[in-house]
Design an enzyme around this catalytic site. Structure first.
Site, PDB file in Angstrom:
ATOM      1  N   SER B 149       0.844  -1.196   0.000  1.00 36.94           N
ATOM      2  CA  SER B 149       0.000   0.000   0.000  1.00 36.94           C
ATOM      3  C   SER B 149       0.885   1.253   0.000  1.00 36.94           C
ATOM      4  CB  SER B 149      -0.955  -0.066   1.192  1.00 36.94           C
ATOM      5  OG  SER B 149      -1.997   0.870   1.026  1.00 36.94           O
ATOM      6  N   ASP B 225     -10.068  -5.634  -3.381  1.00 37.21           N
ATOM      7  CA  ASP B 225      -9.497  -4.631  -2.474  1.00 37.21           C
ATOM      8  C   ASP B 225     -10.427  -3.425  -2.401  1.00 37.21           C
ATOM      9  OD1 ASP B 225      -7.913  -2.465  -1.424  1.00 37.21           O
ATOM     10  OD2 ASP B 225      -6.106  -3.546  -2.019  1.00 37.21           O
ATOM     11  N   HIS B 258      -7.434  -5.933   0.986  1.00 33.54           N
ATOM     12  CA  HIS B 258      -6.245  -5.122   1.253  1.00 33.54           C
ATOM     13  C   HIS B 258      -5.489  -5.598   2.493  1.00 33.54           C
ATOM     14  CE1 HIS B 258      -4.109  -1.462   0.138  1.00 33.54           C
ATOM     15  NE2 HIS B 258      -4.088  -1.045   1.394  1.00 33.54           N
TER      16      HIS B 258
END
Lengths: 280, 280
Positions: B149, B225, B258
């Site tokens: 991320s 995600d 995620h």
């Protein structure tokens, strides 16, 4: 799934790591449970189930986030069910300290007030939880059980007291003789009262003396575990197993401590062991 | 190890998962760093190092407790270094919200007050951290870098801007074009000011247009995600790589979110990729 709510649903190693909340009549409260469904569950097969009992202070989250078990469960096609470690909620008795009350159910049926109203983790793990699992998931009814520390104690006790119910049992760093160590003495005094005869039914070192089935015990223990001499004392189980002729595979791993880094390092061997036993 | 204190030391997959605190002159504060030393480190060998940059809200703990990377690092003989994600402490500027300030350093050198006093994560990751690692651990000086991320963004930027410094780079769910998404616009406005020209040096989608080295980019992205369309937008990197002829191996995995359950599912492939590149 009546009385069941899915709280988490996360793809993991080709399957799904879910968390459910369901109503427990035995405990008189809602319970959260981690359920890993391996990729084989998609094919419509009925799969064997490994039950995992966690240790003091844990919820269902510790094992599912830290042990890395999903990789091996996916490899072997095993469902892994990891419940919270005690009843919870505002109406549920609690105590100061991490080793009694919520997060510290010790997998017993409490007989003493105020605990007896909700603390019936033994019946929950042996009866209600598998009934719920087998009604709601693609479970074959073939079971194995494992756990860590307080949960290792729980796994050994549950398996030893229920011949034929589990194909295999294992434990990491278990409290093998709760009647003889401070954690167990505190919890059993509160939950079961001062009559130590009543403690024996929840003490693996006592239970191996009269086990109705010689289910082999697989136990991994860290040699650098900070609780080894004060609370765990695997040599007590070893001596009792030798006296009773009960098979025990006890392995001490130098340097390893009481944490999930230890569990993660050896959980693959345990899942392979349980998968083989459940496939036999 | 001057200015270094070992906070944790835990046996794991035959090696050691440690956490150190060291003084960072670049950041003007103490930093905590996870260091996994695989079993091969005991033999006195100098080993390659994979640097891992974590995402928003993380410390060094998230990756070392949840990713399950140690198994693969032990298999391949790779040291894994996972620093905290920002400067920390009472004298360090912070903001309300999880996406700016402590826990959200974005791997840039801030130029704007109050951030410029401590927020120099780019220099820390590129210079000070590897210098500290190579002075204090059995590191060969061969490096790779990865992250998740915000940390995936960091890994891509750091590798693209430093030709020859890393043998390989990969990312999970990276913020590939921070200049074009809300997380990046908020952070870069605060840390770098409103001149968007200054943002380009920290934007992977801009950097591939003029990369001095065509280091292949390995990117795994969950198709389920929750941040995919709003914050991550891997198709922007894909288009830029196609235009520039920059090699990109982008894999979208349907259903994955995620979380660290996604990272755990694919970290083995990344570590194998980095180990092979670092052995070449």
């Amino acid at each position: 799934m009546s009385n069941t709510e899915r709280l988490e649903h996360r793809a993991c190693f080709g399957g799904w790591q879910d968390v459910h909340r369901h109503r427990s009549e035995v405990l008189g409260c809602d319970m959260t449970v981690g359920v890993y469904l391996p990729p084989q569950a998609k094919a419509g097969a009925r799969l064997p189930v490994l039950y995992w009992l966690s240790g003091l202070t844990c919820t269902e989250q510790n094992f599912i986030t830290k042990a890395g078990a999903q990789r091996y469960a996916a490899e072997h096609g095993v469902i892994v069910v990891a419940p919270d470690t005690s009843p919870r909620g505002e109406g549920v008795a609690d105590a100061d300290g991490y080793d009694l009350g919520q997060g510290a159910g010790f997998y017993v049926n409490a007989t003493q007030a105020p605990w007896s109203a909700h603390y019936r983790m033994y019946d929950y793990v042996v009866q209600e939880l598998p009934a719920w699992v087998e009604a709601n998931f693609p479970a074959s009814g073939v079971r194995a059980i494992s756990g860590h520390s307080m949960g290792g104690h729980g796994a050994l006790v549950v398996a030893l007291r229920n011949p034929g119910r589990y194909r295999s049992v294992s434990a990491f760093s278990p409290i093998v003789a709760p009647s003889q160590v401070p954690w167990g003495e505190k919890a059993f005094s509160a939950y079961l009262g001062e009559d130590r005869e009543a403690w024996k039914q929840y003490d693996a070192t006592e239970l191996v003396k009269q086990a109705g089935e010689k289910l082999p015990l697989l136990v991994d223990q860290g040699g650098g575990d900070e609780f080894l001499e004060g609370q765990l004392r695997p040599q007590l189980l070893q001596a009792a197993c030798e006296d009773a002729g009960h098979p025990l595979d006890l392995r001490i791993h130098p340097g390893y401590d009481h944490s999930y880094y230890f569990i993660a390092s050896f959980i693959g061997r345990h899942i392979a062991h349980h998968a083989a036993a459940m496939a036999a």
